[in-house]
Scaffold this active site. Structure first.
Site, PDB file in Angstrom:
ATOM      1  N   HIS A 183     -74.420  -5.019  -7.770  1.00 22.31           N
ATOM      2  CA  HIS A 183     -75.564  -4.826  -8.674  1.00 22.31           C
ATOM      3  C   HIS A 183     -75.033  -4.228  -9.973  1.00 22.31           C
ATOM      4  O   HIS A 183     -74.711  -3.041 -10.032  1.00 22.31           O
ATOM      5  CB  HIS A 183     -76.560  -3.882  -7.966  1.00 22.31           C
ATOM      6  N   SER A 196     -76.949   1.073   0.466  1.00 18.93           N
ATOM      7  CA  SER A 196     -76.347   1.251  -0.855  1.00 18.93           C
ATOM      8  C   SER A 196     -75.252   2.312  -0.763  1.00 18.93           C
ATOM      9  O   SER A 196     -75.522   3.487  -0.495  1.00 18.93           O
ATOM     10  CB  SER A 196     -77.422   1.687  -1.853  1.00 18.93           C
ATOM     11  N   MET A 240     -72.279   1.097 -12.504  1.00 23.63           N
ATOM     12  CA  MET A 240     -72.963   1.751 -13.633  1.00 23.63           C
ATOM     13  C   MET A 240     -71.949   2.085 -14.715  1.00 23.63           C
ATOM     14  O   MET A 240     -70.840   2.535 -14.412  1.00 23.63           O
ATOM     15  CB  MET A 240     -73.628   3.034 -13.140  1.00 23.63           C
ATOM     16  N   ASP A 243     -73.462  -0.523  -6.317  1.00 23.66           N
ATOM     17  CA  ASP A 243     -74.018  -0.273  -7.654  1.00 23.66           C
ATOM     18  C   ASP A 243     -72.901  -0.031  -8.660  1.00 23.66           C
ATOM     19  O   ASP A 243     -72.085   0.864  -8.464  1.00 23.66           O
ATOM     20  CB  ASP A 243     -74.913   0.971  -7.610  1.00 23.66           C
TER      21      ASP A 243
END
Ligand code: DX5
Ligand code: ZN
Length: 228
Positions: free
Chosen positions: A68, A10, A38, A36
């Site tokens: 993600h 990650s 966000m 990731d």
């Protein structure tokens, strides 16, 4: 079925000023790059945007980019990532449940692989309607938002359940786990049925080992676990 384990470091766990060099240093040891996204709303943190995914794709052609999405405004944010070089986009079932099916189809229709994720408090039953459509189910083993949290062991029960459902129903999804995974608990994760292993701080924040060395150990342990 012959199982293959995919290791997905990650990028959130890497030193942001050294991401390029860190990826180069472990290029023979990972399978996917986990990215990731966000929004400061679905989770209380901010991370990368679509241009970052694009830059990864440009600099590492052929790398499988596993995006993600931890975001609320799926209608705005999903289209930004459809043409960003992502290979697979995972969305959260908690985001906008009424949009889940449509959003997964949108990803698929764009020629990408689609995934659906559930937080630790969400049961597998909440996504039973989309299991057939999904290429990947991502089980969060920490509350999403930050790297470096402690692994929630009960998430492996969900992995187990998904593993059985896949066999019974002949579904095709891969099972991914994300949060608090390290060289030791990867063994239980693989034994429970995980195919894709995400790891951030274990890979990038080990004082004594390089990311490549950690990934080599993870590979070794996951292969051992497959034999058990
Ligand atoms: C958490 C992210 C994870 C995170 C994992 O919300 O989805 O991908 O980077 O980091 P570790 O492995 O440190 O838990
Ligand atoms: Zn993640």
């Amino acid at each position: 079925m012959n199982r293959k384990i995919y290791l997905a470091p990650s990028i959130l766990g890497a030193n942001p000023l050294k991401i390029y060099d860190e990826i180069i240093s472990m290029q023979n040891n990972f399978d996917w790059l986990h990215l990731d996204i966000m929004d400061g709303h679905f989770v209380r943190n901010l991370s990368f945007g679509p241009d970052f995914a694009r830059a990864l794709n440009k600099n590492f052609p052929g790398a499988f980019i596993d995006v993600h999405l931890m975001v609320d405004e799926l209608k705005i944010i999903l289209p930004l990532f459809i043409n960003s070089g992502a290979s697979l986009i995972t969305i959260h079932a908690e985001t906008e449940p009424q949009l889940l099916h449509a959003a997964l189809s949108e990803i698929k229709n764009a020629g990408l692989k689609c995934g659906v994720s559930i937080c630790p408090a969400t049961p597998v039953e909440n996504i039973s309607e989309v299991l057939e459509l999904a290429d990947l189910i991502l089980i969060m083993s920490v509350t999403p938002g930050f790297g470096g949290q402690k692994f929630i062991k009960s998430s492996l029960e969900k992995v187990n359940k998904l593993f059985s459902i896949r066999a019974v129903k002949n579904y095709n999804y891969l099972i991914e786990i994300d949060g608090g995974i390290n060289e030791s608990n990867i063994i239980d994760a693989v034994k429970s049925g995980c195919d894709v292993i995400v790891a951030g701080s274990a890979v990038f924040n080990d004082k004594n080992k390089t990311p490549a060395q950690v990934l080599i150990n993870m590979r070794k342990n996951s292969e051992e676990a497959l034999k058990i």
